[in-house]
Design an enzyme around this catalytic site. Structure first.
Site, PDB file in Angstrom:
ATOM      1  N   GLY A 202       4.561   9.233 -38.393  1.00 41.93           N
ATOM      2  CA  GLY A 202       4.419   9.201 -36.951  1.00 41.93           C
ATOM      3  C   GLY A 202       4.546  10.587 -36.368  1.00 41.93           C
ATOM      4  O   GLY A 202       4.811  11.571 -37.082  1.00 41.93           O
ATOM      5  N   THR A 206       9.934  11.151 -33.205  1.00 38.28           N
ATOM      6  CA  THR A 206      10.006   9.713 -32.981  1.00 38.28           C
ATOM      7  C   THR A 206      11.167   9.044 -33.711  1.00 38.28           C
ATOM      8  O   THR A 206      11.373   7.845 -33.539  1.00 38.28           O
ATOM      9  CB  THR A 206       8.684   9.047 -33.413  1.00 38.28           C
ATOM     10  OG1 THR A 206       8.358   9.464 -34.743  1.00 38.28           O
ATOM     11  CG2 THR A 206       7.559   9.449 -32.486  1.00 38.28           C
ATOM     12  N   GLY A 207      11.906   9.784 -34.533  1.00 40.21           N
ATOM     13  CA  GLY A 207      13.120   9.226 -35.125  1.00 40.21           C
ATOM     14  C   GLY A 207      12.996   8.842 -36.581  1.00 40.21           C
ATOM     15  O   GLY A 207      13.755   7.993 -37.058  1.00 40.21           O
ATOM     16  N   THR A 209      13.607  10.729 -39.363  1.00 37.85           N
ATOM     17  CA  THR A 209      14.803  11.183 -40.097  1.00 37.85           C
ATOM     18  C   THR A 209      16.034  10.410 -39.648  1.00 37.85           C
ATOM     19  O   THR A 209      16.922  10.112 -40.469  1.00 37.85           O
ATOM     20  CB  THR A 209      15.000  12.693 -39.877  1.00 37.85           C
ATOM     21  OG1 THR A 209      13.810  13.388 -40.251  1.00 37.85           O
ATOM     22  CG2 THR A 209      16.154  13.207 -40.708  1.00 37.85           C
ATOM     23  N   GLU A 425      -4.015  22.135  -5.936  1.00 39.94           N
ATOM     24  CA  GLU A 425      -3.240  20.963  -6.348  1.00 39.94           C
ATOM     25  C   GLU A 425      -3.528  19.781  -5.441  1.00 39.94           C
ATOM     26  O   GLU A 425      -3.531  18.623  -5.901  1.00 39.94           O
ATOM     27  CB  GLU A 425      -1.744  21.291  -6.352  1.00 39.94           C
ATOM     28  CG  GLU A 425      -1.342  22.398  -7.308  1.00 39.94           C
ATOM     29  CD  GLU A 425      -1.711  22.091  -8.751  1.00 39.94           C
ATOM     30  OE1 GLU A 425      -1.767  20.902  -9.128  1.00 39.94           O
ATOM     31  OE2 GLU A 425      -1.963  23.049  -9.507  1.00 39.94           O
ATOM     32  N   HIS A 428      -6.629  18.105  -6.764  1.00 41.99           N
ATOM     33  CA  HIS A 428      -6.324  17.229  -7.898  1.00 41.99           C
ATOM     34  C   HIS A 428      -5.761  15.896  -7.409  1.00 41.99           C
ATOM     35  O   HIS A 428      -6.211  14.820  -7.832  1.00 41.99           O
ATOM     36  CB  HIS A 428      -5.308  17.901  -8.825  1.00 41.99           C
ATOM     37  CG  HIS A 428      -5.889  18.942  -9.724  1.00 41.99           C
ATOM     38  ND1 HIS A 428      -6.975  18.714 -10.524  1.00 41.99           N
ATOM     39  CD2 HIS A 428      -5.508  20.237  -9.962  1.00 41.99           C
ATOM     40  CE1 HIS A 428      -7.257  19.817 -11.216  1.00 41.99           C
ATOM     41  NE2 HIS A 428      -6.381  20.750 -10.882  1.00 41.99           N
TER      42      HIS A 428
END
Length: 667
Positions: A202, A206-207, A209, A425, A428
C-alpha cells in the site's frame, strides 16, 4: 564494539608484553652517566682528573670516570663529539694518564626482533580494529553471512491490534495468522495448512509496519525483524548467506514469524538489473525463494513482508505457496480516519468543542501517518502559543500545514500582486462552485503557504473510489479558473497558473490515454500505467503507439483543455459580480471558510449541463434500459435568475480555437 571482549583477547596481552620489554631494555641501557658538552669533556681530560676513559665507536661517545682528586668520588661523565674532532679526542685521552679502552656496541637479538616485529604488529592491530568496525561492532571476524535480524524481546513495549485503526480487513487476516500459530490443531483438523507468507502492500504511511509490530505483540512467538536492505552487502554471496542464517534461526525456534520491511530492496524482478544473473541481489532473491517454499513442507515459519511497490516484485515471489496472502493497506475511509484520530488523540488535551468526525471529513485521502502528523502539529502549535488545550483553530492550521506547508509570514506581497492573487484564487473557487459535478469549496486563502501564493481547498463530503467523466471535466474547468480570471480582469496572465496548467494537462492526457474518455481515440490503453520506468525491463522500450496516434492524442488533450478554458470563461463572465465580491472579501479577510463562501456563492449561476456522452453505446438512447439512461440534472432556476450587476466585459480578441464539434463528448 564490545570492549570487554577485546580486552580479554590475546592481542592486548601481546602488545602489553612488547611495551614492557621495550621499557625494560631502555632502562637497562642507562648506566648513570652525566652528560656534559664536548669542550667540558676535553677540559676534564686536560686536568688530569680522569681515571679511565672509554670510546664507544659508532655512537661517537666518550665515557669518563673521574678519580678521587676531583672531589666527586666515582663520578661518571659522558660527552659526544663529531667526526672531525675524533683525532683531537684521541690525542687528549693519550696525553692524560687515564686508562684507555675502546668498545664496539653489539645489538642484542631481542632488540633486533622487537625492532623488526613491532611495526608489523601495530599494523595488524590497526587492521583488526578496522575490520571489526566494518562488520558492525560486536560481530566476530569472518561473520559477514550472519543474519542482522533483530529478535523482538518479550519485555519490549508491545503494540497490539487495539492500537491499530482504519485497517479492519488487514487486522482480520493477521488475527487468523495469530490464531494459526497459537492453535494449529484446529486448522489442521480440516486439512488447512499454515500460510507461508503474507505481503502487506500500500501507499507510504498507511500502517504496514505498525501492523507487523502489532502481530509481534499479539503472536506470543519469536518475531524476527529485518529490513530488505540488510541482506545485500558489498561482498558476493553475503545476502544469500544471511537469508539462510535467518531462516535457520527461525526454524530452530519455530513456530516463528519473520518480518522483512521494504522487501522490494531484494525482491525486484529478476533479469531487470544491470548485473544480469550474477547480480548479488538476484542471488539473495533466489535463496529467499528456496527458503520460503523448498523441499521441507513442515517448516512452521511465516514470513510477513511490507512494500510500497508490489508491481516491481518478482512473480515467483508473489505466487501462492510463497506469499499466500496479499493484503492491501490503503488510505483509511471516513470512519477509519475518525478512529485513527481517536487513537492518536489519546493523552492529548483536546478542547470541548473539538469534533474529530468533522476533522476526519476535512482530511480525505490522508493516511494514518498524515493524521498522526496533524495532531502532533496541532499540539506543537498549542504549546507554541502557551495554550493549554488543543482547539479547532490549531487543528485547522495543522491540516493546512500538512497539506500545503507552513505559512510564510515573511513573504510580503505588493498590493497589485495581492490583488492578482485574490482574483486568481477567486477564479478557482467560483469556477468550482459554478460547476455541477464538483465537490464543495471549503476554504480559500491568499496567504502564502509553502511554495504557493494562495490556495483553494475543494474537498468531497464523502469518500470516493471512482471519478466520472463529468467530474474530471469539472476538475479541468476548475483548474483553469485562476488563469481565466487573470485574463478577464487584467488581460495579462501571470506565471502563477503554471502548476494549474500542469495538473490540467496531466488529467486531460490520462483521460485520453488511460481512461478511454475520447471518442476519437476510443477505449484504448496507450503507454505504460506508471509514470516511472521499471528498471532495466522497460529501459530502451519505445512508444507502443504510432506517430499518428500520438498526434491525435495531443489534439484531443488540447481540445479538452480548450473546452475547460471556455467553460471557465463562461461561468466567470456570467458571475463577474460574484467574482468581484469574492476578491474584495479575500483582500479584506485574506481567508474565507465554507460558511462565508456559501453566503457569497448563494447567487452563483451554474454552468449548463453538458451533452450526454454515449460514444461507447452503439444503440440509440431510446433502446437502452431505463436504468442505463442517465437522468439529465435539472437546472436550478433560482440560480439562473440570479442577476449580474453589470454587463460582462467583452472577450478580448484572440485567434479562434479549432473545434471538431460543439462538445468534446461527441468529438
Amino acid at each position: 564494539m564490545d570492549m570487554k571482549r577485546i580486552f580479554r583477547g590475546p592481542i592486548v596481552y601481546i602488545v602489553l608484553a612488547v611495551v614492557l620489554v621495550w621499557i625494560g631494555s631502555s632502562l637497562l641501557t642507562g648506566s648513570g652517566f652525566r652528560e656534559v658538552t664536548t669542550q667540558e669533556g676535553l677540559d676534564l681530560l686536560d686536568g688530569s682528573t680522569v681515571s679511565s676513559a672509554k670510546i664507544v665507536d659508532g655512537e661517537q661517545r666518550v665515557d669518563l670516570t673521574l678519580d678521587e682528586a676531583d672531589g666527586d668520588n666515582g663520578t661518571k661523565v659522558q660527552f659526544y663529539y663529531v667526526a672531525p674532532r675524533g683525532t683531537e679526542v684521541v690525542e687528549a685521552i693519550s696525553a692524560s694518564n687515564a686508562d684507555f679502552d675502546d668498545e664496539v656496541p653489539q645489538t642484542s637479538l631481542l632488540s633486533s626482533l622487537i625492532g623488526i616485529l613491532l611495526p608489523f604488529l601495530i599494523i595488524g592491530v590497526i587492521f583488526y580494529f578496522l575490520f571489526m568496525r566494518m562488520q558492525g561492532g560486536g560481530n566476530k571476524v569472518m561473520q559477514f553471512g550472519k543474519s542482522k535480524a533483530r529478535l523482538v524481546s518479550k519485555d519490549a513495549a508491545k503494540v497490539t491490534f487495539a492500537d491499530v485503526a482504519g485497517a479492519d480487513e488487514a487486522i482480520e487476516e493477521l488475527e487468523e495468522i495469530k490464531d494459526f500459530l497459537k492453535d494449529p490443531a484446529r486448522f489442521q483438523a480440516v486439512g488447512a495448512r499454515i500460510p507461508k507468507g503474507v505481503l502487506l502492500y500500500g501507499p507510504p504511511g498507511t500502517g504496514k509496519t505498525l501492523l507487523a509490530r502489532a502481530v509481534a505483540g499479539e503472536a506470543g512467538v519469536p518475531f524476527y525483524s529485518i529490513s530488505g536492505s540488510d541482506f545485500v552487502e558489498m561482498f558476493v554471496g553475503v545476502g544469500a548467506s544471511r537469508v539462510r542464517d535467518l531462516f535457520t534461526q527461525a526454524k530452530e525456534n519455530s513456530p516463528a514469524i519473520i518480518f522483512v520491511d521494504e522487501i522490494d530492496a531484494v525482491g525486484r524482478h529478476r533479469g531487470a538489473g544491470i548485473g544480469g544473473g550474477n547480480d548479488e541481489r538476484e542471488q539473495t532473491l533466489n535463496q529467499l525463494l528456496v527458503e520460503m517454499d523448498g523441499f521441507d513442507p513442515k517448516t512452521n515459519v511465516i514470513l510477513i513482508a511490507a512494500t510500497n511497490r508490489p508491481d516491481v516484485l518478482d512473480p515467483a515471489l508473489l505466487r501462492p505457496g510463497r506469499f499466500d496472502r496479499q493484503i492491501g493497506v490503503d488510505a483509511p475511509d471516513l470512519k477509519g480516519r475518525q478512529r485513527i484520530l481517536e487513537v492518536h488523540g489519546k493523552g492529548k488535551p483536546l478542547a470541548a468543542g473539538v469534533n474529530l468526525e468533522i476533522l476526519a471529513r476535512k482530511t480525505p485521502g490522508f493516511t494514518g501517518a498524515d493524521l498522526a502528523n496533524v495532531l502532533n502539529e496541532a499540539a506543537l502549535l498549542t504549546a507554541r502559543s502557551n495554550a493549554q488545550l488543543i482547539d479547532n483553530r490549531a487543528l485547522d492550521e495543522a491540516v493546512d500545514r500538512v497539506m500545503a506547508g507552513p505559512q510564510r509570514r515573511s513573504r510580503i506581497m505588493a498590493d497589485k500582486e495581492k490583488l492578482i492573487t485574490a482574483y486568481h484564487e477567486g477564479g478557482h473557487a467560483l469556477a468550482a462552485a459554478a460547476m455541477r459535478h464538483t465537490d464543495p469549496v471549503t476554504k480559500v486563502t491568499i496567504l502564502p503557504r509553502g511554495r504557493a501564493l494562495g490556495y483553494t481547498m475543494v474537498l468531497p463530503l464523502e469518500d470516493k473510489y471512482s471519478v466520472t467523466r463529468n467530474e474530471l471535466l469539472d476538475q479541468l474547468a476548475y483548474a483553469m479558473g485562476g488563469r481565466v480570471a487573470e485574463e478577464i480582469v487584467f488581460h495579462d496572465p501571470t506565471t502563477g497558473a503554471s502548476n494549474d496548467i500542469e495538473k490540467a494537462t496531466s488529467t486531460a492526457r490520462r483521460m485520453v490515454t488511460e481512461y478511454g474518455m475520447s471518442a476519437v481515440v476510443g477505449s484504448v490503453k496507450l503507454g505504460t500505467s506508471s509514470g516511472e520506468p521499471f528498471m532495466g525491463r522497460d529501459m530502451g522500450s519505445g512508444r507502443d503507439y504510432s506517430e499518428n496516434i500520438a498526434e491525435t492524442v495531443d489534439a484531443e488533450v488540447r481540445v479538452l483543455i480548450e473546452q475547460a478554458h471556455d467553460e471557465a470563461w463562461e461561468v466567470l463572465n456570467n458571475n463577474r459580480d460574484v467574482l468581484d465580491r469574492l476578491a474584495t472579501e479575500l483582500l479584506e479577510k485574506e481567508t474565507l471558510d465554507h460558511e462565508q463562501l456559501a453566503e457569497i456563492f448563494k447567487d452563483v449561476q451554474k454552468l449548463a449541463e453538458r451533452p450526454q456522452w454515449l460514444s461507447s453505446v452503439k444503440r440509440p438512447v431510446s433502446d437502452l434500459p431505463a436504468v442505463l439512461v442517465p437522468a439529465k440534472a435539472p437546472i436550478d432556476a433560482g440560480s439562473v435568475d440570479g442577476g449580474v450587476g453589470s454587463e460582462p466585459p467583452a472577450k478580448p480578441e484572440r485567434a479562434p480555437r479549432p473545434r471538431k464539434s460543439p462538445g468534446i463528448a461527441t468529438a
